[in-house]
Motif scaffolding. Structure first.
Motif, mmCIF file in Angstrom:
data_model
loop_
_atom_site.group_PDB
_atom_site.id
_atom_site.type_symbol
_atom_site.label_atom_id
_atom_site.label_comp_id
_atom_site.label_asym_id
_atom_site.label_seq_id
_atom_site.Cartn_x
_atom_site.Cartn_y
_atom_site.Cartn_z
ATOM 1 N N ILE A 12 19.280 -5.784 48.724
ATOM 2 C CA ILE A 12 18.068 -6.164 48.005
ATOM 3 C C ILE A 12 17.904 -7.676 47.915
ATOM 4 O O ILE A 12 16.786 -8.200 47.998
ATOM 5 C CB ILE A 12 18.084 -5.534 46.598
ATOM 6 N N ALA A 13 18.995 -8.403 47.749
ATOM 7 C CA ALA A 13 18.916 -9.852 47.623
ATOM 8 C C ALA A 13 18.309 -10.482 48.873
ATOM 9 O O ALA A 13 17.603 -11.493 48.794
ATOM 10 C CB ALA A 13 20.295 -10.442 47.350
ATOM 11 N N LYS A 14 18.566 -9.902 50.022
ATOM 12 C CA LYS A 14 18.071 -10.455 51.281
ATOM 13 C C LYS A 14 16.743 -9.833 51.724
ATOM 14 O O LYS A 14 15.947 -10.485 52.411
ATOM 15 C CB LYS A 14 19.113 -10.245 52.386
ATOM 16 N N HIS A 15 16.513 -8.588 51.340
ATOM 17 C CA HIS A 15 15.355 -7.852 51.870
ATOM 18 C C HIS A 15 14.675 -7.060 50.752
ATOM 19 O O HIS A 15 14.517 -5.842 50.854
ATOM 20 C CB HIS A 15 15.799 -6.917 52.991
ATOM 21 N N ARG A 16 14.253 -7.736 49.695
ATOM 22 C CA ARG A 16 13.714 -7.052 48.522
ATOM 23 C C ARG A 16 12.449 -6.249 48.850
ATOM 24 O O ARG A 16 12.345 -5.078 48.464
ATOM 25 C CB ARG A 16 13.416 -8.063 47.412
ATOM 26 N N GLN A 17 11.499 -6.857 49.526
ATOM 27 C CA GLN A 17 10.250 -6.151 49.831
ATOM 28 C C GLN A 17 10.501 -4.976 50.753
ATOM 29 O O GLN A 17 9.924 -3.891 50.573
ATOM 30 C CB GLN A 17 9.233 -7.110 50.450
ATOM 31 N N GLU A 21 9.619 -1.015 49.876
ATOM 32 C CA GLU A 21 8.757 -0.202 50.735
ATOM 33 C C GLU A 21 9.511 0.981 51.319
ATOM 34 O O GLU A 21 8.978 2.105 51.373
ATOM 35 C CB GLU A 21 8.180 -1.081 51.847
ATOM 36 N N ALA A 22 10.741 0.762 51.762
ATOM 37 C CA ALA A 22 11.527 1.849 52.334
ATOM 38 C C ALA A 22 11.832 2.919 51.295
ATOM 39 O O ALA A 22 11.720 4.126 51.564
ATOM 40 C CB ALA A 22 12.826 1.305 52.930
ATOM 41 N N ALA A 23 12.201 2.490 50.084
ATOM 42 C CA ALA A 23 12.509 3.449 49.019
ATOM 43 C C ALA A 23 11.270 4.251 48.636
ATOM 44 O O ALA A 23 11.341 5.477 48.457
ATOM 45 C CB ALA A 23 13.067 2.717 47.814
ATOM 46 N N SER A 24 10.132 3.577 48.504
ATOM 47 C CA SER A 24 8.894 4.277 48.153
ATOM 48 C C SER A 24 8.542 5.326 49.198
ATOM 49 O O SER A 24 8.087 6.428 48.860
ATOM 50 C CB SER A 24 7.750 3.271 48.002
ATOM 51 N N ALA A 25 8.772 4.994 50.475
ATOM 52 C CA ALA A 25 8.465 5.943 51.547
ATOM 53 C C ALA A 25 9.359 7.173 51.473
ATOM 54 O O ALA A 25 8.880 8.316 51.580
ATOM 55 C CB ALA A 25 8.610 5.251 52.904
#
Length: 324
Positions: free
Chosen positions: A7-12, A16-20
């Motif tokens: 998450i620290a490196k790729h928060r967005q 988006e991946a989790a929501s999908a």
């Protein structure tokens, strides 16, 4: 194997991946300040069923539903004045309130195990942001096989459930390290259903009344973490140890010497300085490390039963309980 996103490196990307994945009715392992949770759409029967199946969790054991904020929680549950005061004081944070479900609530009965109440929490940080983006509450028990040691890192989740889920979100080690405190207003009483990451004294200060603690095992399960045997490693657990045997692993607390420590399989100290917050944060990780040492028994030194020590000792008593 599960995909792991830092998450620290790729928060967005993580959001988006989790929501999908959540939108497809599948669970996602998410970090919270207490422990990592196995989260799924709390309004979707299939998604909730997948939580139970992935964990091997009994379906009579209800799930805590996580909200993005108090306003979202008010859409699903009825708040009495004391519960509202506690929510305003401690949310977001490690407090779960057991509240009456609203008649029009879309929380599925599988999440509540058929009860007319619901356990609600607003977590800190990323988890709250994810729920806000997803737009619906997430049922999220701890991300581990049911009855076993809770996960406080993405690595813990991956080792246990990595071949059963699609996605693990990594935010490093959990800051609190034990699950939330669960309380319920019952008439004029305020009941402690599970000690946890918020000390009872803080709750009593805001509520203006004492928490009632059960003196014996509950006949009915009203909230998670009430099963007699829980949080258990593969090894046996021995409590209040003031000496340790050669085939045992020792988990110490504070500066006190433990007889036989030099011959133990391994020695880990939850907090050499005797800090209960540090001990809580290290508890599950050290239990896993001691269990991996090959010791037949894990011996725990005495821990004060005050503040966060109440939650730590609750977990240890359940870990040491006879297993079915």
């Amino acid at each position: 194997m599960a995909r792991i996103i830092d998450i620290a490196k790729h928060r967005q990307e993580a959001l988006e991946a989790a929501s999908a994945v959540l939108s497809e009715g599948h669970p996602v392992a998410i970090p919270t300040e207490t422990v990592y949770g196995l989260a799924a759409d709390a309004t979707n029967a299939t998604a909730i069923t997948r939580i139970y199946e992935t964990k091997g969790r009994p379906r009579f054991n209800p799930l805590i539903c996580h909200m993005s904020n108090l306003a979202m929680a008010e859409k699903y549950a009825e708040f009495d004045p004391v519960s509202r005061a506690l929510a305003e004081a401690f949310w977001p944070g490690p407090l779960t309130l057991v509240l009456p479900l609203k008649a029009e609530s879309s929380i599925h009965a599988l999440a509540t195990a058929g009860l007319d109440t619901i356990g609600i929490r607003v977590p800190k940080g990323f988890a709250s942001e994810l729920i806000g983006l997803f737009g619906k509450p997430l049922a999220a028990p701890s991300a581990n096989t049911s009855g076993r040691i809770s996960a406080t890192s993405a690595a813990h989740v991956d080792a246990d459930l990595g071949d059963k889920i699609e996605l693990i979100l990594d935010a490093g080690a959990s800051a609190v390290g034990v699950e939330s405190t669960i309380v319920k207003v019952d008439g004029d009483e305020l009941r402690l259903l599970r000690p946890g990451g918020l000390p009872a004294s803080e709750i009593e200060r805001i509520a203006g009344r004492r928490l009632r603690r059960s003196k014996k095992a509950a006949a009915a399960i009203e909230a998670p973490g009430m099963l007699a045997s829980h949080y258990a490693p593969g090894a046996n657990v021995r409590l209040e140890a003031r000496s340790v045997k050669q085939d045992e692993a020792l988990i110490a607390f504070g500066p006190a010497d433990i007889e036989g420590a030099g011959g133990a399989v391994t020695v880990l100290n939850l907090s050499p300085g005797g800090n209960l917050a540090e001990a809580a944060a290290n508890l599950f990780d050290y239990m896993k490390k001691a269990d991996a040492s090959g010791a037949a028994t894990i011996a725990f030194a005495p821990i004060p039963d005050e503040g966060l020590g109440e939650a730590i000792n609750d977990r240890l008593r359940r870990a040491a309980a006879p297993r079915e």
